[in-house]
Write a protein that holds these residues in place. Structure first.
Motif, PDB file in Angstrom:
ATOM      1  N   ILE B   2       0.866  -1.249  -0.072  1.00  0.00           N
ATOM      2  CA  ILE B   2       0.033  -0.050  -0.076  1.00  0.00           C
ATOM      3  C   ILE B   2       0.823   1.384   0.083  1.00  0.00           C
ATOM      4  O   ILE B   2       0.585   1.937  -0.845  1.00  0.00           O
ATOM      5  CB  ILE B   2      -1.079   0.023   1.343  1.00  0.00           C
ATOM      6  CG1 ILE B   2      -2.089  -0.988   0.981  1.00  0.00           C
ATOM      7  CG2 ILE B   2      -1.564   1.338   1.403  1.00  0.00           C
ATOM      8  CD1 ILE B   2      -3.207  -1.094   2.078  1.00  0.00           C
ATOM      9  N   PHE B  59       2.922  11.176   1.703  1.00  0.00           N
ATOM     10  CA  PHE B  59       2.274  12.264   2.355  1.00  0.00           C
ATOM     11  C   PHE B  59       2.861  13.546   1.823  1.00  0.00           C
ATOM     12  O   PHE B  59       2.036  14.657   1.416  1.00  0.00           O
ATOM     13  CB  PHE B  59       2.568  12.121   3.951  1.00  0.00           C
ATOM     14  CG  PHE B  59       1.994  13.349   4.716  1.00  0.00           C
ATOM     15  CD1 PHE B  59       0.518  13.465   4.819  1.00  0.00           C
ATOM     16  CD2 PHE B  59       2.701  14.426   5.065  1.00  0.00           C
ATOM     17  CE1 PHE B  59      -0.032  14.511   5.401  1.00  0.00           C
ATOM     18  CE2 PHE B  59       2.320  15.690   5.585  1.00  0.00           C
ATOM     19  CZ  PHE B  59       0.831  15.667   5.959  1.00  0.00           C
ATOM     20  N   GLY B 132      -5.702  14.611  -1.425  1.00  0.00           N
ATOM     21  CA  GLY B 132      -5.747  14.969  -0.017  1.00  0.00           C
ATOM     22  C   GLY B 132      -5.958  13.387   0.777  1.00  0.00           C
ATOM     23  O   GLY B 132      -5.590  12.946   1.795  1.00  0.00           O
ATOM     24  N   TRP B 133      -6.740  12.621   0.110  1.00  0.00           N
ATOM     25  CA  TRP B 133      -7.120  11.214   0.601  1.00  0.00           C
ATOM     26  C   TRP B 133      -5.753  10.287   0.775  1.00  0.00           C
ATOM     27  O   TRP B 133      -5.672   9.601   1.474  1.00  0.00           O
ATOM     28  CB  TRP B 133      -7.999  10.503  -0.472  1.00  0.00           C
ATOM     29  CG  TRP B 133      -9.460  11.068  -0.578  1.00  0.00           C
ATOM     30  CD1 TRP B 133      -9.962  12.089   0.123  1.00  0.00           C
ATOM     31  CD2 TRP B 133     -10.513  10.747  -1.541  1.00  0.00           C
ATOM     32  NE1 TRP B 133     -11.152  12.337  -0.483  1.00  0.00           N
ATOM     33  CE2 TRP B 133     -11.507  11.665  -1.302  1.00  0.00           C
ATOM     34  CE3 TRP B 133     -10.628   9.679  -2.434  1.00  0.00           C
ATOM     35  CZ2 TRP B 133     -12.749  11.405  -2.054  1.00  0.00           C
ATOM     36  CZ3 TRP B 133     -11.610   9.387  -3.005  1.00  0.00           C
ATOM     37  CH2 TRP B 133     -12.699  10.379  -2.924  1.00  0.00           C
ATOM     38  N   ALA B 135      -2.804  11.486   1.073  1.00  0.00           N
ATOM     39  CA  ALA B 135      -1.964  11.947   2.254  1.00  0.00           C
ATOM     40  C   ALA B 135      -2.696  11.436   3.516  1.00  0.00           C
ATOM     41  O   ALA B 135      -1.796  11.098   4.252  1.00  0.00           O
ATOM     42  CB  ALA B 135      -2.341  13.728   2.334  1.00  0.00           C
ATOM     43  N   ALA B 136      -4.107  11.494   3.567  1.00  0.00           N
ATOM     44  CA  ALA B 136      -4.577  10.912   4.628  1.00  0.00           C
ATOM     45  C   ALA B 136      -4.197   9.489   5.031  1.00  0.00           C
ATOM     46  O   ALA B 136      -3.837   8.870   6.294  1.00  0.00           O
ATOM     47  CB  ALA B 136      -6.173  10.956   4.656  1.00  0.00           C
ATOM     48  N   VAL B 137      -4.317   8.357   3.975  1.00  0.00           N
ATOM     49  CA  VAL B 137      -4.011   6.983   4.167  1.00  0.00           C
ATOM     50  C   VAL B 137      -2.651   6.872   4.302  1.00  0.00           C
ATOM     51  O   VAL B 137      -2.034   6.003   5.181  1.00  0.00           O
ATOM     52  CB  VAL B 137      -4.495   6.337   2.657  1.00  0.00           C
ATOM     53  CG1 VAL B 137      -4.123   4.871   2.803  1.00  0.00           C
ATOM     54  CG2 VAL B 137      -6.095   6.629   2.670  1.00  0.00           C
ATOM     55  N   ILE B 139      -0.611   8.653   6.080  1.00  0.00           N
ATOM     56  CA  ILE B 139      -0.503   9.032   7.835  1.00  0.00           C
ATOM     57  C   ILE B 139      -0.777   7.897   8.240  1.00  0.00           C
ATOM     58  O   ILE B 139       0.082   7.204   9.306  1.00  0.00           O
ATOM     59  CB  ILE B 139      -1.354  10.159   8.101  1.00  0.00           C
ATOM     60  CG1 ILE B 139      -0.798  11.450   7.674  1.00  0.00           C
ATOM     61  CG2 ILE B 139      -1.413  10.188   9.713  1.00  0.00           C
ATOM     62  CD1 ILE B 139      -1.779  12.661   7.850  1.00  0.00           C
ATOM     63  N   LEU B 140      -1.929   7.173   7.955  1.00  0.00           N
ATOM     64  CA  LEU B 140      -2.370   5.999   8.761  1.00  0.00           C
ATOM     65  C   LEU B 140      -1.491   4.693   8.341  1.00  0.00           C
ATOM     66  O   LEU B 140      -1.258   3.984   9.356  1.00  0.00           O
ATOM     67  CB  LEU B 140      -3.907   5.567   8.179  1.00  0.00           C
ATOM     68  CG  LEU B 140      -5.075   6.772   8.760  1.00  0.00           C
ATOM     69  CD1 LEU B 140      -5.960   6.503   8.045  1.00  0.00           C
ATOM     70  CD2 LEU B 140      -5.161   6.466  10.264  1.00  0.00           C
ATOM     71  N   THR B 141      -1.095   4.571   7.202  1.00  0.00           N
ATOM     72  CA  THR B 141      -0.206   3.447   6.782  1.00  0.00           C
ATOM     73  C   THR B 141       1.156   3.524   7.329  1.00  0.00           C
ATOM     74  O   THR B 141       1.898   2.711   7.432  1.00  0.00           O
ATOM     75  CB  THR B 141      -0.144   3.364   5.431  1.00  0.00           C
ATOM     76  OG1 THR B 141       0.156   4.460   4.534  1.00  0.00           O
ATOM     77  CG2 THR B 141      -1.539   2.580   4.669  1.00  0.00           C
TER      78      THR B 141
END
Lengths: 197, 158
Positions: B2, B59, B132-133, B135-137, B139-141
């Motif tokens: 991912i 990111f 933007g999505w 960047a968010a994923v 951060i989480l991954t």
């Protein structure tokens, strides 16, 4: 007719539910569970739609900045929760996000870019924190959160679509006022529930 | 896999906004850096750090899409080189060959460039929201593997 079809598609996307043909055999907490989660929490769903509507009202650059900042800060909130850091009154913050965003939409209030981003960022952390505390241990956390972010983005787009359709109508101000007032009222309902609990 | 896909996709998105300049040059830089990193190889002991580096790069690259409408030449070269380098390093740590995913996703820069060239605000807005999505994923991954999840607690809806 074209507007009706677009509206019908937006509603279908917003309220569509996945089919669980073999629910008893699957491990909950994967991509599908994360994707479907925002659609079953009215407070979160309304907030995400409200972000899109407000972004649509504010126009460039906030029409794309708000739906970009919200998931990023929501991810930050989720990571804060999973790190064990406690943010108090997040549920109150979630209810307040509805009241605030609903009021801003109803008033068609155009704030400076930085102010709008700060407002959205703070509320997004509350939403992300609430979800970060719910992330199941047995789940695939990356898949769950990826699905969640994807659903969040689609709700933002649905909100932008609603705002756009409202702007195309004969009385755009009326559409904004009604949609904003409904969101704010829902927020007040959740807020009273939190305060009285 | 991912983080690799996120970095390749964010690089492809960023290169979609390079304006009138040729996307091909930046793609060559990307693939050149990736091949160089694959040729050098990545020690298995560095696998975790490379994964974090790829996530951080994804990111930063996704945020660069929001930095300005058209990245400068220097920024585009830096993003392409950085993306290729980290993708190549990560390829060396993966058991399964996922380079096809990265190749396909970074090549999204070509249709992305066409979309941006249409000068239709809605299309450009869509690309920026997708960034933007990512960047968010990212951060989480990057963060989730570093911490334990809190477990099955009562859902706020229950």
């Amino acid at each position: 007719m074209r507007k009706f079809i677009i509206a019908a598609l937006l509603i279908a996307v917003t309220f569509a539910e996945p089919a669980f043909a073999h629910e008893g055999n699957i491990v909950r907490g994967g991509f599908i569970a994360g994707f479907s989660h925002p659609f079953f929490g009215l407070d979160h769903m309304l907030a995400m739609i409200a972000v899109g509507i407000w972004g649509g009202i504010l126009g460039r650059p906030l029409i794309y900045l708000l739906p970009s900042v919200f998931p990023v800060m929501m991810a930050v909130g989720g990571v804060i929760a999973m790190a064990g850091i406690v943010i108090p009154f997040t549920e109150v913050g979630i209810a307040l996000s509805l009241v605030t965003l609903g009021g801003l939409i109803a008033a068609e209030r155009k704030l400076p870019v930085v102010a709008a981003i700060i407002i959205i960022g703070v509320f997004a952390i509350c939403h992300g924190f609430a979800h970060g505390t719910e992330l199941p241990l047995a789940a695939d956390p990356v898949a769950y959160s990826s699905g969640f972010v994807m659903a969040t983005g689609l709700l933002h787009i649905a909100g932008i679509g609603i705002g756009w359709l409202g702007a195309q109508s004969r009385s755009p101000a009326l559409v904004s006022r009604i949609s904003g007032a409904l969101i704010a009222l829902a927020g007040l309902y959740f807020l009273v529930g939190q305060v009285s609990a | 896999m991912i983080p690799l896909a996120l970095l390749a996709a964010s690089t492809g998105l960023a290169l979609s906004f390079v304006g009138e300049r040729r996307v091909g040059i930046y793609l060559l830089i990307f693939f050149g850096a990736a091949l160089a990193a694959i040729a050098v190889g990545t020690p298995p002991i560095l696998a975790d750090r490379v994964t974090i580096g790829v996530g951080v790069s994804a990111f930063v690259t996704a945020c660069a899409v929001h930095w300005q409408w058209r990245p400068s030449h220097a920024l585009a070269v830096a993003l392409a080189f950085n993306g290729g380098l980290w993708c190549g390093m990560m390829r060396g740590t993966l058991v399964m060959p996922y380079e096809c995913v990265a190749v396909v996703l970074v090549l999204l820069a070509i249709p992305g460039r066409k979309i941006v060239a249409l000068e239709r605000p809605a299309a450009q807005v869509a690309l920026k929201i997708i960034a933007g999505w990512i960047a968010a994923v990212a951060i989480l991954t990057t963060a989730l593997p570093l911490m334990l999840t809190p477990g099955n607690v009562m859902d706020h809806k229950e």
